[in-house]
Each structure stands twice: as structure tokens, then as C-alpha cells.
Design an enzyme around this catalytic site. Structure first.
Site, short mmCIF file in Angstrom:
data_model
loop_
_atom_site.label_atom_id
_atom_site.label_comp_id
_atom_site.label_asym_id
_atom_site.label_seq_id
_atom_site.Cartn_x
_atom_site.Cartn_y
_atom_site.Cartn_z
N CYS A 5 0.94 -0.99 -0.08
CA CYS A 5 0.03 -0.08 0.03
C CYS A 5 0.57 1.23 0.01
O CYS A 5 1.99 1.38 0.59
CB CYS A 5 -0.95 0.23 1.18
SG CYS A 5 -2.02 1.46 1.42
N SER A 64 0.30 3.83 1.56
CA SER A 64 0.73 4.65 2.92
C SER A 64 2.10 4.16 3.62
O SER A 64 2.73 5.07 4.37
CB SER A 64 -0.21 4.04 3.88
OG SER A 64 -1.63 4.58 3.40
N HIS A 99 4.52 6.35 2.08
CA HIS A 99 4.37 7.67 2.74
C HIS A 99 5.50 7.72 3.97
O HIS A 99 6.07 8.76 4.10
CB HIS A 99 3.11 8.19 3.01
CG HIS A 99 2.22 8.65 2.03
ND1 HIS A 99 2.59 9.21 0.95
CD2 HIS A 99 0.98 8.14 1.65
CE1 HIS A 99 1.68 9.71 0.20
NE2 HIS A 99 0.67 8.86 0.69
N HIS A 127 0.51 -2.76 6.80
CA HIS A 127 -0.63 -2.73 7.44
C HIS A 127 -1.88 -3.26 7.02
O HIS A 127 -2.90 -3.02 7.39
CB HIS A 127 -0.64 -1.13 7.96
CG HIS A 127 -1.00 -0.51 6.53
ND1 HIS A 127 0.20 0.09 5.62
CD2 HIS A 127 -2.18 0.00 5.91
CE1 HIS A 127 -0.50 0.30 4.68
NE2 HIS A 127 -1.85 0.65 4.69
N CYS A 166 -6.96 -3.42 4.15
CA CYS A 166 -6.64 -1.92 4.12
C CYS A 166 -7.60 -1.38 2.80
O CYS A 166 -8.76 -0.71 2.93
CB CYS A 166 -5.27 -1.42 3.94
SG CYS A 166 -5.13 0.30 3.66
N1 COD Z 1 -3.80 13.31 -9.96
C1 COD Z 1 -4.68 12.13 -10.14
N2 COD Z 1 -4.18 10.87 -9.58
C2 COD Z 1 -2.92 10.99 -9.26
C3 COD Z 1 -2.02 12.23 -9.28
C4 COD Z 1 -2.72 13.22 -9.76
N3 COD Z 1 -1.91 14.50 -9.40
N4 COD Z 1 -1.06 11.85 -8.69
C5 COD Z 1 -0.78 10.54 -8.69
N5 COD Z 1 -2.01 10.09 -9.07
C6 COD Z 1 -2.48 8.61 -8.87
C7 COD Z 1 -1.45 7.42 -9.31
O1 COD Z 1 -1.30 7.20 -10.65
C8 COD Z 1 -2.03 6.10 -8.59
O2 COD Z 1 -2.83 5.57 -9.61
C9 COD Z 1 -2.84 6.63 -7.63
O3 COD Z 1 -3.00 8.15 -7.49
C10 COD Z 1 -2.55 6.32 -6.39
O4 COD Z 1 -2.50 4.89 -6.04
P1 COD Z 1 -1.28 3.83 -5.27
O5 COD Z 1 -1.95 2.28 -5.64
O6 COD Z 1 -0.21 4.32 -5.72
O7 COD Z 1 -1.91 4.25 -3.83
P2 COD Z 1 -2.84 3.49 -2.41
O8 COD Z 1 -4.12 3.43 -3.31
O9 COD Z 1 -2.39 2.34 -2.12
O10 COD Z 1 -2.91 4.44 -1.60
C11 COD Z 1 -3.59 5.85 -1.62
C12 COD Z 1 -3.72 6.67 -0.13
C13 COD Z 1 -4.55 7.73 -0.52
C14 COD Z 1 -4.58 5.45 0.73
C15 COD Z 1 -2.61 6.79 0.29
O11 COD Z 1 -1.54 7.32 -0.41
C16 COD Z 1 -2.46 7.63 1.62
O12 COD Z 1 -2.56 8.92 1.56
N6 COD Z 1 -2.51 7.04 2.73
C17 COD Z 1 -2.66 7.77 4.11
C18 COD Z 1 -4.14 7.81 4.42
C19 COD Z 1 -4.13 6.45 5.30
O13 COD Z 1 -3.47 6.26 6.39
N7 COD Z 1 -4.93 5.59 5.04
C20 COD Z 1 -5.17 4.54 5.68
C21 COD Z 1 -4.17 3.35 5.15
S1 COD Z 1 -4.18 3.15 3.49
ZN ZN Z 2 -3.13 0.92 3.28
#
Ligand code: COD
Ligand code: ZN
Length: 364
Positions: free
Chosen positions: A38, A40, A43, A59, A164
Site C-alpha cells: 500500500c 501509505s 509515505h 498494515h 486496508c
Molecule cells: N492526480 C490524479 N491521480 C494521481 C495524481 C494526480 N495528481 N498523482 C498520482 N495519482 C495516482 C497514481 O497514478 C495512482 O494511480 C494513484 O494516484 C495512487 O494509487 P496507489 O496504488 O499508488 O496508492 P494507494 O491506493 O495504495 O494509496 C492511496 C492513499 C491515498 C490511501 C495513500 O496514498 C494515503 O494517503 N494514505 C494515507 C491515509 C491513510 O493512512 N489511509 C489508511 C491506510 S491506507
Molecule cells: Zn493502506
């Protein structure tokens, strides 16, 4: 046992032998079966979401119970479980008011178990626990109260994702806000969590569901999880395009599922009068998002945060499991690659490169 340890922000994880102490009262010793890759955790690796270091991350997990600490009756050795990334103590104000996802005791003990101590160490050096799950390891100690027992027919990689991304994403659209039938929805960021917001919107019978992502591959993938339209912000202004698709109005709900100030502002700007922007992603701690306060008031917009899909894992995970079993939620097609724990840095490089779908660590 083997674990992937983060010693320094911006550095690769070190896969090495560490020691794991036995479970204390109210704790469970598990063998990790599957661990989701994930964003997160990324990050944290980058220092954008600081945690105490060194730490074992991970997680999003499913596991098998090996043995239990004193007084544990909720699970027994051999049980297959999901280990939610927020453990609820069941006694704090948040838990008692139905917000197990915001458990006060859990957040007060970040990086450790509920008693504030750790079970992980390397010699004298104490190693912290990510979200009381620490699944980038062969084994883990987790709190007993939060374990969700799995039916036999749910595969472990799919179960891990319920820990998650499925719960966080689906819950954002079904619990944090209840998307209304026929309403219009935009999802900014369609990765592992975002596609589950799309699925949640589809479950709620939304009308137009607009996927917004800078990665064309992610947009194609999104169409399989409920998106009816796609927008690529590298090719067109996402706010303007979303308004065009919705007859100039903007959407009823915009979900931010990436984590940046710019995408939070875009989400706010693309909702219609009376609409709601839901922020799921965590922008880096020092980034502030601009919000048009005149529009907030005159257009009666709502800006809302959503953490863990507003879930009460003990109640909501069994219902997500049922929706998976009946085919209403697709988790099988979400999993596009499987890794060994030894290759965890490669798994995160793939996530950063934008390989679509979820990666899962299945060999430890
Ligand atoms: N505009 C649109 N899409 C975008 C941009 C942009 N400017 N930049 C990147 N993206 C896209 C990427 O191409 C990708 O497809 C997507 O955003 C992100 O996807 P992943 O698979 O890399 O990320 P996820 O889905 O695993 O995680 C996203 C979260 C938002 C959950 C994570 O980044 C986060 O902020 N977690 C903290 C919040 C939290 O604690 N949540 C609980 C645990 S996950
Ligand atoms: Zn997560």
C-alpha cells in the site's frame, strides 16, 4: 524471524533477522500469510508520514494464529484472520461512540502495542510496530480485540486487501458518506484504494462515476471497477473536464485518493453546489491545501475527511467478506502481482512506477 526494517527515511528497507517477543496479555502471535503493498507505507518510507524509527512496516494483512497471550479467548491457534490497521480498544470515547476506526488508545500508542512497549527488537535495539500490524515480516504480535476471523473459502491475499484498501475505499463511499443512487461521483487517484472507492460508488448505484488519474493504465483498469468516464489531468484540466461531463454542474461527491494539496483543492473545486469533497489521502505533513472559502459558504459545499472508510472492522469486514463472496465486490482482479518478502523494495519500486493493481507479498 525475518522482517523488512526501515532504519532511515529515503533508504531501502533492510530484510534481516530480528527477534520477536512472545505475546503479552491481550495479544496474539501470528504467522503472516499475505501482506498488501500500500502507498501509505511508502509515505512513511519517504518521511512524509513520520513514524518512530526503526520500524517494521506493513498494515494490510491476513495471518494464521500461532499462539495467544494470557486471557485471550476471541481467537485460538489455527484461526485464519485479518488484522485491521486500527485496533480498537473498545473502551475509549471513539470506540464507544461507534468510531472504532478512530480509537483513541490506538493513536496514543503509535509505533507500539497498547501498553506502549514493543515486541520487536534486534539485540538491544528496539524496533517499532506499524499500525500494530507489522506484516512485512514472517511473524507478528497483534492485539486480540481487533482480529477478524475469516471463513475458510476466502483466500489469504484477498483477505489481506480487506485489511486496508478494500475497506478504506469501499467504506469512503458507503460509510463516510452514503453516495446516493443516481448521483455523480469523481475519484481522483485510482490506485489500490481509489478503485475500491469506484466499487463503493457502484455498490451505492451512483450514476456517472468519473475516474481521474495521471496514469492511462490506471484509467483503463478503473473501467473494470465501476468507472463510467475517465479524465487524465496531464491532458486536460480535471476540474473543467469533470464539469463538462456533469452538464456544467460539477459532481455530487469528489473523492481525493492520492494525498497532495493540489488534488485536495481539485476535489473541492469539482463538486457542485451542495456537494461533498471527501479526502482519503494524506498529503505530506507540511503541505496545506487551498480551499475557496467563498464557494464553501455560498455554494454550501462540504469538505470531509475519511479514515479507514469510517469502518468498525468487527462489523464492516464480515459484511465486506459477504459482498466479496457474492461477487458484489471484486478483489480477485485487483491483485496483479505477488512478491517474496525478500523483494519488497522491488514491490515498492513497481508501485512508484505506476504498475496498475495491487501487489501482495505472499512468500515469506
Ligand atoms: N492526480 C490524479 N491521480 C494521481 C495524481 C494526480 N495528481 N498523482 C498520482 N495519482 C495516482 C497514481 O497514478 C495512482 O494511480 C494513484 O494516484 C495512487 O494509487 P496507489 O496504488 O499508488 O496508492 P494507494 O491506493 O495504495 O494509496 C492511496 C492513499 C491515498 C490511501 C495513500 O496514498 C494515503 O494517503 N494514505 C494515507 C491515509 C491513510 O493512512 N489511509 C489508511 C491506510 S491506507
Ligand atoms: Zn493502506
Amino acid at each position: 524471524m525475518k522482517a523488512a526494517v526501515l532504519y532511515e527515511y529515503g533508504q531501502p528497507l533492510v530484510v534481516e533477522e530480528v527477534e520477536l517477543d512472545p505475546p503479552k496479555a491481550g495479544e496474539v502471535h501470528v504467522r503472516v500469510a499475505a501482506a498488501g503493498v500500500c502507498r501509505s507505507d511508502l509515505h512513511v518510507m519517504k518521511g512524509e508520514a513520520p513514524q518512530p524509527l526503526p520500524i517494521v512496516l506493513g498494515h494490510e494483512a491476513s495471518a494464521v494464529v500461532l499462539d495467544v497471550g494470557e486471557g485471550v479467548t476471541s481467537v485460538k491457534p489455527g484461526d485464519r484472520i485479518i488484522t485491521p490497521f486500527v485496533s480498537s480498544c473498545g473502551r475509549c470515547t471513539s470506540c464507544l461512540t461507534g468510531h472504532a476506526n478512530l480509537c483513541d488508545a490506538h493513536s496514543a500508542t503509535a509505533g507500539a502495542m497498547f501498553d506502549g512497549t514493543t515486541r520487536l527488537h534486534k539485540g538491544e535495539q528496539r524496533i517499532h510496530h506499524m499500525s500494530k500490524v507489522t506484516c512485512f515480516a514472517q511473524e507478528a504480535i497483534v492485539p486480540d480485540k481487533s482480529c477478524v476471523i475469516l471463513p475458510d473459502d476466502v483466500p489469504m491475499p484477498q483477505a489481506a486487501l480487506i485489511g486496508c484498501c478494500v475497506t478504506t475505499g469501499v467504506g469512503a463511499a458507503t460509510e463516510s458518506v452514503q453516495v446516493r443512487p443516481g448521483s455523480t461521483v469523481a475519484v481522483i487517484g485510482c490506485g489500490g484504494v481509489g478503485v475500491n472507492v469506484l466499487q463503493g460508488a457502484r455498490l451505492q448505484n451512483a450514476g456517472k462515476i468519473i475516474a481521474v488519474d495521471i496514469n492511462e493504465g490506471a484509467l483503463e483498469f478503473a473501467m473494470r471497477f465501476g468507472a463510467t468516464h475517465t479524465v487524465n489531468p496531464t491532458q486536460q484540466d480535471p476540474v473543467q473536464r469533470v464539469k463538462e461531463i456533469t452538464n456544467g454542474l460539477g459532481v455530487d461527491y469528489a473523492f481525493e485518493v492520492f494525498g497532495s494539496a493540489e488534488t485536495v483543492t481539485n476535489a473541492f473545486n469539482m463538486v457542485r453546489k451542495g456537494g461533498t469533497a471527501v479526502v482519503v489521502g494524506l498529503a505530506p505533513a507540511d503541505e496545506l491545501a487551498g480551499v475557496d472559502t467563498v464557494a464553501l459558504v455560498r455554494q454550501e459545499k462540504t469538505l470531509k475527511g475519511s479514515y479507514y472508510g469510517g469502518a468498525r472492522p468487527a462489523v464492516d469486514m464480515p459484511s465486506i467478506i459477504e459482498m466479496y463472496r457474492s461477487g458484489k465486490i471484486n478483489i480477485d482482479d485487483l491483485i496483479t502481482r505477488q512478491y517474496k518478502l525478500d523483494d519488497i523494495n522491488e514491490a515498492y519500486a513497481d508501485l512508484e512506477r505506476g504498475v496498475v493493481g495491487r501487489g501482495v507479498i505472499t512468500e515469506f
